[in-house]
Design an enzyme around this catalytic site. Sequence first.
Site, short mmCIF file in Angstrom:
data_model
loop_
_atom_site.label_atom_id
_atom_site.label_comp_id
_atom_site.label_asym_id
_atom_site.label_seq_id
_atom_site.Cartn_x
_atom_site.Cartn_y
_atom_site.Cartn_z
CG ASP A 169 -6.25 -3.27 -4.00
OD1 ASP A 169 -7.19 -2.77 -3.34
OD2 ASP A 169 -5.08 -2.91 -3.91
CG HIS B 231 -5.00 -3.10 -0.25
ND1 HIS B 231 -4.54 -2.32 -1.30
CD2 HIS B 231 -4.42 -2.58 0.86
CE1 HIS B 231 -3.74 -1.37 -0.84
NE2 HIS B 231 -3.64 -1.51 0.47
CB SER C 154 -0.96 -0.05 1.20
OG SER C 154 -2.02 0.84 1.06
#
Length: 456
Positions: A372, A432, A163
Site C-alpha cells: 500500500d 490497500h 482506509s
Amino acid sequence: MEKHFLLSISLVFSFTLFHLSLASIGVTFDGSECWGYVEVRPKAHLFWWLYKSPYRVEDPSKPWPTVLWLQGGPGGSGVAFGNFLEIGPLDSNLKPRNSTWLHKADLLFVDSPVASGFSYVEDQTLVVRTDEEAATDLTTLLKELFNGNGTLQKSPLYIFAESYGGKFAVTLGISAFKAIEAGELKLQLGGVALGDSWISPEDFVFSWGPLLKDLSRMSSNGLNISNSLALKIQQQLAEGEYENATSTWSELENAILAYSNNVDFYNFMLDFDNDPVVGISKQRSKGHSRDRYSRYLEARYYRSPRARNLYGLMNGPIRKKLKIIPKNVTWGGQSGLVFQALLGDFMKPRIQEVDELLAKGIRVIIYNGQLDLICSTKGAEAWLNKLKWDGLKNFLSVDPTPLYCKGDNTTTKGFTSSYKNLSFYWILGAGHFVPVEQPCISLQMVGNVTQSPNNS
C-alpha cells in the site's frame, strides 16, 4: 436470490427491537440475514445488513463474535463494497465466496455515514461534518440493534475498518465505550481493528516520497517536491487550516503521480495508468479523484467480462431483494456529498483516540498491506511511534512472529507482534485492500483477533 419476507425482527436472532417499525425491517425466509433502517437523527437514516454465520460454533467459553465492517472513502458503501467485493458470503456475481469472514464471525455491514450507499438524509444539511458526528450516529444504531437483543449482547463486537473507515472506527470505539459505561448501550466491545487506516494523514504524506525514492520509483527532484508539499500540509495542520491541508493533499497526490510516472496509490508495484477506473491520460490532470476508492475496488478486482456491474447489482437484484429502499434513494450516487461535507475533518489525525482506546484497555489491532502507498506501512509505523500509551516501549521491543497459511510453513505470508491490548499485523503481498489481495491470511487473522470458536 433467496425468498424473503418482512416481519417483526423479534423472530430473528431473538431480536426484540421495539423501536424499529415493520416498514424498516427485512429478513430472509430462513432467518440467516436481516437488514433495515435506523433513523439515527430526525430525517437521517442509516442502512444496516446483518448476516448470521452458517459456520457458527456454540462454545460457552468462547462466545461467537460479530464483526462490524466500516468502509472507507469517506462515503464508500460497506453494504456493497465490503459485502460483495471483500468479505461477505457472495461476490458481485452472487456466487459463494470461499474466503468470507462468516467462517469466523457474524457480519454487520452499515452504509455510514448517512448519505453513503443506501443510507440517506431527507435534508442535505444533515450530512455529518466530523468523524465524531459519524460515530454518534453509529452509536445510536448500535443501541437500536443491541439493547433489545439478548443474543447480540452475548456476542462480542469487533469493529473492523478499512482506509478512512479507521477514523470512524476509533471515534466509534470511544463513543460506544462511553455509552456502555453510562449504561446506555448493552454491548461487549471486543476490539477495534484498523486496516490500512487513514489515522494520521500527516505521517502518510511524509512517507510517500521517501518510500518511492527507496523503491527506485522517484527521482531526488520528485522527492524534494513531495517533501516540500508534505511540509506545507504539516504547517497547515499545525495552524488548524484543515480544508487547506486537504487541498494541498490533492496537490501532493498530483505531484506523486507526475514524478513517479503514475504509480498506483493502492499498490506501489503497479502503474496508475493500469487502473481501469482512472487510467486514461485525459484524467491525469484531475489527480487522485476523491471518490475513486470505492470505484477502484470494484474495477480492479472484478473486471472480468462476467463480473456484474455493482451499480446495476445494487440498484437491481439487491434493491429488489431488500424491498425497503425508498423510491427516491439510488445506491452509489451520494458518496461525493459525504466527502465534501468532511473536507474539514479529512486531514485531522486520530492518534489520540487510539491512545484513549488503549488506555481504557480496549484491544486495538492494526493491520497493513505491504504494498500500500496511500496508507503505507511506513506511515502507519510512524504514527504508531507517536502513541503515548505506556506499553508502547515494550510493544516495540517484541520480535515479530512470522505468519503462514494453510499449513504451508515454507511461504511467509506476514508477521505479527502483540503486547497487552495492542497487536500489529504486517501482511505481505497485499496493497490497500488486504482481504481481497490476501484472503487466506486475512481470514486467519480475523480468527486470531476474535478468538472465534471456529478457528481451525
